[in-house]
Design an enzyme around this catalytic site. Structure first.
Site, short mmCIF file in Angstrom:
data_model
loop_
_atom_site.label_atom_id
_atom_site.label_comp_id
_atom_site.label_asym_id
_atom_site.label_seq_id
_atom_site.Cartn_x
_atom_site.Cartn_y
_atom_site.Cartn_z
CD GLU A 1 34.37 12.66 27.76
OE1 GLU A 1 34.36 13.84 27.77
OE2 GLU A 1 34.53 11.81 28.69
CG HIS B 1 32.81 13.07 31.45
ND1 HIS B 1 33.82 12.36 31.18
CD2 HIS B 1 32.47 13.29 32.73
CE1 HIS B 1 34.17 11.93 32.34
NE2 HIS B 1 33.37 12.58 33.36
CB CYS C 1 36.60 13.46 34.36
SG CYS C 1 35.73 12.91 35.76
#
Lengths: 83, 228
Positions: B197, B195, B86
């Site tokens: 994560e 994302h 990002c």
């Protein structure tokens, strides 16, 4: 002192989603004559007199103030007389 | 394996990234301040999402000149894995480690929701645990993820197999070529808007991001099998 005016706009050919939205708004307000809208940034730098002023401004634009991948820039340098 | 999560003023996905490594992957990880120049003790560098320097001027434009970026450049030159997610991707673009630039989303809205991605290249150190052409679900959360590059760059990215992830089914932000993530030519610097994560545990709703971190670890272990 010098005042440097920097104008940054998206390169021709790069679709500008903001410009497109604003053009749509102007058209809906009946300003049908508007052909195109490009949205950019305007910056003012106050600078001390320095050697190679133009070269430095060019460098600042290229390295930070604009992203040459998608943006064009131009600038004006004018002397400001202190009041 | 020791990971660094670079923290810029305004980073806000650094904690998620830290936990993905520490808890989901079970490896060593540290937060590293943007003021730190020397990143030589880390095996992998993670640039997290967020709004570094308030996204002022352009996303990633100011972070690109932070002290830590000289360490990131060095790590990239040494062939260490560098992952930018990002805002981290935006920083990699601004720094020139990856080609192209980001514009505001096509519909001018901040988009925050899971999207489908197609793994276009599963032969990288970041994606080797995925199947070829696998479709995965990973959340996105950005206002400026509309990838832009010129025709020549897009052609090169395609020819060199550098487009690692593409949006699948629908293109949420207007990105050229449906690009969601790209890698450098050498194959050690990956930038992606989604994302991973945020998709490493059932409790988060998705787990498809875990394989990305597992790929990094597996490839690192394989290349260090003789030395460690």
């Amino acid at each position: 002192m010098y005042k440097v005016k920097v104008y940054v706009t998206l390169k021709a050919g790069v679709l500008d989603p903001q410009g497109k939205a604003v053009k749509g708004a102007l058209h809906s307000m009946d300003y049908k004559e508007v052909q195109d809208v490009t949205i950019g940034k305007y910056m003012e730098l106050m600078m001390e007199k320095t050697e190679n002023m133009e070269e430095k401004v060019e460098e600042m634009c290229h390295r930070l103030l604009a992203n040459p991948v998608i943006e064009d820039y131009r600038y004006e340098i004018e002397e400001v007389v202190p009041q | 394996m020791k990971y660094a999560v670079i923290v810029f003023p305004g980073s806000n996905c650094d904690v998620d990234m830290y936990h993905a490594i520490k808890d989901a992957l079970g490896e060593e990880v540290e937060y590293v301040s943007h003021t730190e120049k020397d990143l030589s003790e880390y095996d992998a560098i993670l640039l997290p999402g967020g709004f570094s320097y308030g996204d002022y001027l352009r996303s990633g434009a100011i972070a690109r000149f932070a002290n830590a970026m000289s360490g990131v450049m060095k790590a990239a030159e040494e062939g260490k894995p560098v992952l930018g997610v990002c805002n981290g991707f935006q920083v990699l673009l601004e720094s020139g480690l990856l080609p192209g630039a980001m514009k505001r989303n096509r519909d001018l809205k901040f988009i925050c929701r899971p999207v489908n991605l197609k793994v276009e290249n599963h032969e990288t150190m970041f994606t080797s645990e995925y199947e070829k052409g696998e479709v995965i679900t990973i959340p996105i959360a950005h206002g400026e993820g509309n990838y832009e590059c010129n025709d020549k760059t897009l052609k090169e990215l395609e020819e060199n197999n550098q487009i690692v992830f593409r949006y699948h089914g629908e293109n949420p932000n207007g990105s050229r070529g449906d690009v969601a993530g790209i890698i450098n030519e050498r194959g050690n610097v990956l930038g992606m808007m989604p994302h991973p994560e945020r998709a490493v545990d059932e409790i988060l709703g998705h787990t498809d991001g875990l394989k990305l971190f597992q790929s990094i670890l597996k490839n690192w272990r394989e290349s260090h099998v003789c030395t460690s």
